[in-house]
Design a protein around this motif. Structure first.
Motif, PDB file in Angstrom:
ATOM      1  N   ILE A   1      45.640 -17.676  11.030  1.00  0.00           N
ATOM      2  CA  ILE A   1      44.072 -17.190  11.052  1.00  0.00           C
ATOM      3  C   ILE A   1      43.360 -17.153  10.016  1.00  0.00           C
ATOM      4  N   GLU A   2      42.309 -17.299   9.894  1.00  0.00           N
ATOM      5  CA  GLU A   2      41.364 -17.491   8.875  1.00  0.00           C
ATOM      6  C   GLU A   2      40.160 -16.489   9.391  1.00  0.00           C
ATOM      7  N   PHE A   3      40.036 -15.206   8.671  1.00  0.00           N
ATOM      8  CA  PHE A   3      38.853 -14.461   8.739  1.00  0.00           C
ATOM      9  C   PHE A   3      37.414 -14.967   8.371  1.00  0.00           C
ATOM     10  N   LYS A   4      37.185 -16.079   8.666  1.00  0.00           N
ATOM     11  CA  LYS A   4      35.742 -16.326   8.297  1.00  0.00           C
ATOM     12  C   LYS A   4      34.912 -15.456   9.225  1.00  0.00           C
ATOM     13  N   ALA A   5      33.515 -15.449   9.082  1.00  0.00           N
ATOM     14  CA  ALA A   5      32.544 -14.756   9.418  1.00  0.00           C
ATOM     15  C   ALA A   5      32.496 -14.766  11.001  1.00  0.00           C
TER      16      ALA A   5
ATOM     17  N   LEU B   1      26.856 -21.363   5.867  1.00  0.00           N
ATOM     18  CA  LEU B   1      26.379 -20.119   5.410  1.00  0.00           C
ATOM     19  C   LEU B   1      27.005 -19.558   4.419  1.00  0.00           C
ATOM     20  N   ASP B   2      26.600 -18.537   3.738  1.00  0.00           N
ATOM     21  CA  ASP B   2      27.412 -17.942   2.322  1.00  0.00           C
ATOM     22  C   ASP B   2      28.462 -17.282   3.153  1.00  0.00           C
ATOM     23  N   GLU B   3      29.651 -17.101   2.729  1.00  0.00           N
ATOM     24  CA  GLU B   3      30.876 -16.403   3.397  1.00  0.00           C
ATOM     25  C   GLU B   3      30.777 -15.088   2.853  1.00  0.00           C
ATOM     26  N   ARG B   4      30.427 -14.794   1.745  1.00  0.00           N
ATOM     27  CA  ARG B   4      30.581 -13.675   1.193  1.00  0.00           C
ATOM     28  C   ARG B   4      29.496 -12.664   1.867  1.00  0.00           C
TER      29      ARG B   4
ATOM     30  N   HIS C   1      27.819  -8.485   5.471  1.00  0.00           N
ATOM     31  CA  HIS C   1      26.914  -8.176   6.771  1.00  0.00           C
ATOM     32  C   HIS C   1      27.723  -7.759   7.682  1.00  0.00           C
ATOM     33  N   PHE C   2      29.150  -8.399   8.069  1.00  0.00           N
ATOM     34  CA  PHE C   2      29.817  -7.856   9.146  1.00  0.00           C
ATOM     35  C   PHE C   2      30.494  -6.535   8.985  1.00  0.00           C
TER      36      PHE C   2
END
Lengths: 196, 570, 119
Positions: free
Chosen positions: B361-365, B434-437, B442-443
């Protein structure tokens, strides 16, 4: 604006039914619930109000019967137009389409006569909920008749040139549906009265 | 039939350069027939309306926190304006935000790309659909300028309040509102016929029904539910319009029946919730597979369960009317169906969680928003069980508990799901990453703040606080400092949530200007849309793809790569 | 645009349609004359039963559902079934004049637009 080009997607046919015809059936499925919803509401009230049978006496049975005959006949014409179109007989296809449009016109004239005489006798849309349903249902149906006639009119030039002949069948299916709706409106508003 | 159509394919492919003739700005972006542009038009209109709708909620939440205050960017809120803002907030968020973004925008953009064809089957009908939708948007907003103000009789528009000017006091607003909603329904009917026909008839060569991504299934089923449920409401809208304008008595107590409108409205209104839910679940299925590198757990189970959800969603509507004086025997039937429908939805949720099991699992946005959707929607669903039981609903009805409940279902769907779609497809649509950080900030900011808006409202609802009340000072037990502090907490959390949209806006602007190029397949996904260029050109592919396998062949043993695009020959 | 495949090879004939049309006209006469005989059952059968038959005939022969893929029937039936669900879900509340421990008050006379009476 560049000329419109039919996408490849339109000519694909995974179901075996041409895209246009499949779409027409979906249109009709959603029309069934629209007209059906209205008729269902009318039926609910009609069962609740047996006294509406007396109101239904004031609709014109003869005019309704003539209109049923006219619509059935125009349905025959439009299916004959389809037969001619599938035989690539553009002259007859065009002729029968025009006859169908004329059938629609006669229907609307009879309807106009009915409305006029009913309104002049005081049976207006606000008289009671029965008349509100009568005018709403028949007017909604009338709008569909006008819509069908308009589309057939727009098709005529193409049909004469032998272009897009499959559309004759599609508008025919729609027209038959309008006919079928009337087949139900006729007994609901004209036949089921206290006189019978 | 097949042979002739493939023939047509080839003939078109030969002169496909005709597709890419240079176009003016107007024909390319405004009057385009391209499904991608139309999808974006729907989405951008939806985002604009989302800003309008959020602004309305900002105004009335500020008012509830301090009824006497001068609200920044608005002024002092009058009771009539409060009613019209609450009404139009609901209307806009359902019909002008959720529907265009989740169904029309997503469906238009994704269906042709996911099933491998060059456009919708009826591009010009598609354009007409958007134009009608745009007209309806303008009409709704015009309602605010009408003499007497915009309609304020709640988004459910119950008669006699909505039917009689003596009661609603908006002689033009109510008619304009009804016409706008009716036009909007027409637009989606046209679009829906296009969606269903395209998915049924125009799949790529080699793509069978069960090779379609779950997202396409979900959109199609959602569209069918919409088309089957909206008809009686169209008839009802005509009847209500006549009640308003000509003075008929369809929904008046004299000769007609006000409860009939409630039935017609909710016969559409409840399936509508599932119309919004299903495309979201489809997107979550796609994202979860991609970001855990695992095949979807129980593809066919999910599809069949979705059919079940669709059918059940048509027979739960009267749970909105438990205190409207409906037959108590029907109330118990509708209680039962309402509770039963949680079973198939839970099956889909469990299938999603099972997909995560032992994945990388990769917790990208996009993944964060999807997981967030599942978690938060669960809370919304569970509180729905309370409301579905007719005995409890007698107490809960029309309180803030209901408000909190449906915001706990709809905000995960529309906001979380919307952002999941946005972050997932942004590289495809713009060609930029998009910028991941900033996405993570935002999330987490929005998700935490969201809970602090609506958890207090559950409690104030339990304490008996009624919704749609302009001023609580007349209700001794609701005007206490404790109740007021719950209201203030919700408003503060709303301001925090709004503030956390700033990183999102910065992120979008920054990425559009100088984001890293995305390439065709930044997420290493299998489905066909990722084999087209980013952004895809008009016509999508130079040569339309051919499909060799299902959409979820991730981490297949014995293969070097952990993904296996649907169109790869081997 | 190549859907006239079924007509290739043989000429599509008009005769069957005219036969169906004649049957429809006979049914129309029955649906008008039947209810005049009097009696509720006769009226229901001749007016509404015949209407259903006519509609099915138009659907089957004029709209070509008899040669269309089967699932178009299912599609239309689905719409009709959902409609029936709606009807029976609404009927207990809207159709009845009275029920267990309740009776609908009589409002049949449309009142003027004065203050509404509360009950």
């Amino acid at each position: 604006m560049s000329a419109f080009q039919v996408p490849i997607a339109t000519n694909r046919c995974a179901t075996g039914i041409p895209t246009g015809r499949l779409a027409i059936w979906w249109v009709l499925a959603s029309e069934i619930v629209i007209f059906g919803g209205l008729v269902a509401c009318y039926l609910l009230f009609r069962f609740r109000h047996p006294e509406w049978a007396a109101e239904a006496e004031h609709t014109k049975l003869a005019a309704g019967a003539i209109n049923t005959f006219v619509l059935l006949t125009s349905s025959l014409f439009v299916v004959l137009a389809h037969v001619a179109a599938s035989n690539k007989d553009t002259v007859n296809a065009r002729k029968y389409l025009i006859w169908t449009i004329l059938g629609g016109l006669i229907f609307l004239c009879v309807k106009a006569y009915e409305y006029t005489s009913e309104i002049s006798h005081g049976y207006t849309i606000t008289r009671s909920v029965f008349w509100a349903f009568y005018y709403t249902a028949t007017a909604l149906h009338g709008l569909h008749v006008i819509g069908g006639m308009t589309i057939m009119g727009l098709l005529l030039p193409d049909v004469a040139k032998g272009k897009n002949l499959q559309r004759v069948e599609y508008i025919g299916i729609y027209w038959h549906f309008v006919d079928v709706v009337w087949l139900f409106l006729f007994p609901l508003f004209y036949i089921a009265s206290a006189a019978s | 039939m097949t042979s002739s159509s493939t023939h047509a394919d080839m003939a078109h492919a030969a002169d496909s350069h005709a597709h890419h003739a240079p176009q003016s700005f107007w024909s390319k972006y405004i009057f385009s027939v391209d499904h991608k542009i139309i999808g974006l038009q729907y989405t951008l209109t939806g985002i604009f309306m989302a800003v309008v709708g959020v602004y309305m909620s900002y105004v009335f939440r500020m008012h509830l926190a301090d009824p006497t205050a001068h609200i920044p960017f608005y002024g002092v809120l009058s009771p009539a304006a409060y009613n019209s803002l609450v009404t139009n907030h609901g209307t806009i968020m359902i019909f002008w935000v959720a529907m265009p973004i989740l169904l029309a925008g997503l469906g238009n953009y994704c269906i042709p790309l996911m099933i491998g064809c060059d456009d919708m089957v009826f591009p010009r009908v598609n354009r007409l659909s958007f134009q009608i939708f745009f007209l309806s948007t303008v009409l709704l907003l015009v309602g605010f300028m009408a003499p007497g103000g915009a309609f304020g009789g709640a988004w459910t528009s119950y008669p006699p309040l909505s039917a009689k000017v003596e009661y609603n006091l908006t002689p033009h607003g109510n008619v304009i509102w009804l016409l706008a909603v009716a036009l909007e329904i027409v637009a989606f009917l046209l679009g829906g016929i296009n969606f269903v026909t395209t998915a049924m008839n125009s799949r790529a060569k080699g793509m069978k029904m069960f090779d379609m991504p779950v997202l396409v299934w979900m959109i199609v089923i959602a569209t069918i539910i919409f088309m089957m449920s909206v008809g009686p409401l169209v008839a009802g809208a005509v009847m209500l319009l006549l009640d308003q304008t000509l003075g008929t008595h369809f929904f008046a107590a004299q000769g007609g029946d006000p409860v009939l409108w409630q039935h017609l409205f909710w016969f559409f209104g409840h399936p509508e919730v599932y119309v919004l839910l299903l495309p979201e679940l489809g997107v979550v299925c796609e994202i979860i597979c991609v970001f855990s590198r695992k095949p979807l757990f129980g593809y066919k189970t999910i599809v069949y369960t979705t059919f079940m959800v669709g059918i059940l969603s048509m027979i739960v509507w009267a749970h909105h009317q438990f205190i409207a004086g409906i037959d108590p025997r029907m109330a118990s039937i509708f209680s039962l169906t309402t509770i039963i429908i949680s079973i198939p939805v839970a099956v889909i949720m469990f299938a999603m969680i099972a997909t995560l099991f032992k994945g990388s699992i990769e917790f990208k946005a996009p993944m964060l928003w999807s997981i967030g959707l599942i978690v938060e929607f669960l809370l919304g669903g569970v509180t729905g069980i309370y409301l579905g039981s007719s005995a409890l609903d007698v107490y809960f009805h029309d309180t803030y508990f209901v408000v909190a409940h449906f915001h706990y279902t709809l905000i995960p769907l529309v906001a979380f799901g919307g952002f999941a779609i946005f972050t997932y497809y942004f590289p495809k649509v713009t060609g930029k990453m998009l910028d991941e950080r900033l996405g993570q900030i935002h999330f987490w900011g929005s998700a935490i703040a969201f809970n602090f808006i609506f958890i207090p409202l559950f409690f104030s609802g339990l304490a008996g606080e009624h919704r749609r009340i302009y001023d609580y000072s007349g209700f001794a037990e609701l005007a206490t400092p404790q109740m007021q502090s719950l209201r203030t907490m919700a408003t503060h959390a709303l301001l925090v949530m709004l503030a956390f949209q700033i990183p999102f806006v910065i992120n979008v602007i920054k990425s559009l200007l100088k984001g890293a190029p995305a390439g065709a397949n930044p997420w290493k996904a299998n489905t066909l849309e990722w084999t087209a260029d980013s952004p895809p050109p008009h016509g999508n592919w130079a040569e339309l793809p051919e499909v060799h396998r299902g959409p979820y062949e991730y981490s297949v043993p014995g293969r070097e790569q952990d993904y296996w695009p649907q169109n790869a020959p081997n | 645009m190549s859907d006239n495949a079924h007509s290739e090879g043989h000429v599509h004939s008009a005769k069957p349609y005219i036969r169906i049309y004649c049957i429809l006209l006979v049914l129309l006469v029955i649906s008008i004359v039947g209810p005049m005989m009097g009696g509720l059952t006769v009226m229901l059968v001749t007016a509404f039963g015949v209407a259903v038959v006519k509609a099915l005939m138009v659907a089957a022969y004029f709209m070509h559902l008899n040669v269309e893929k089967k699932y178009i029937w299912y599609l239309l039936a689905m719409a009709a079934i959902f409609l029936a669900v709606m009807f029976f879900g609404v009927a207990p509340d809207v159709m009845n004049k009275d029920g267990v421990n309740w009776k609908r008050l009589d409002h049949s006379a449309p009142s003027s637009s004065t203050a509404p009476a509360h009950h």
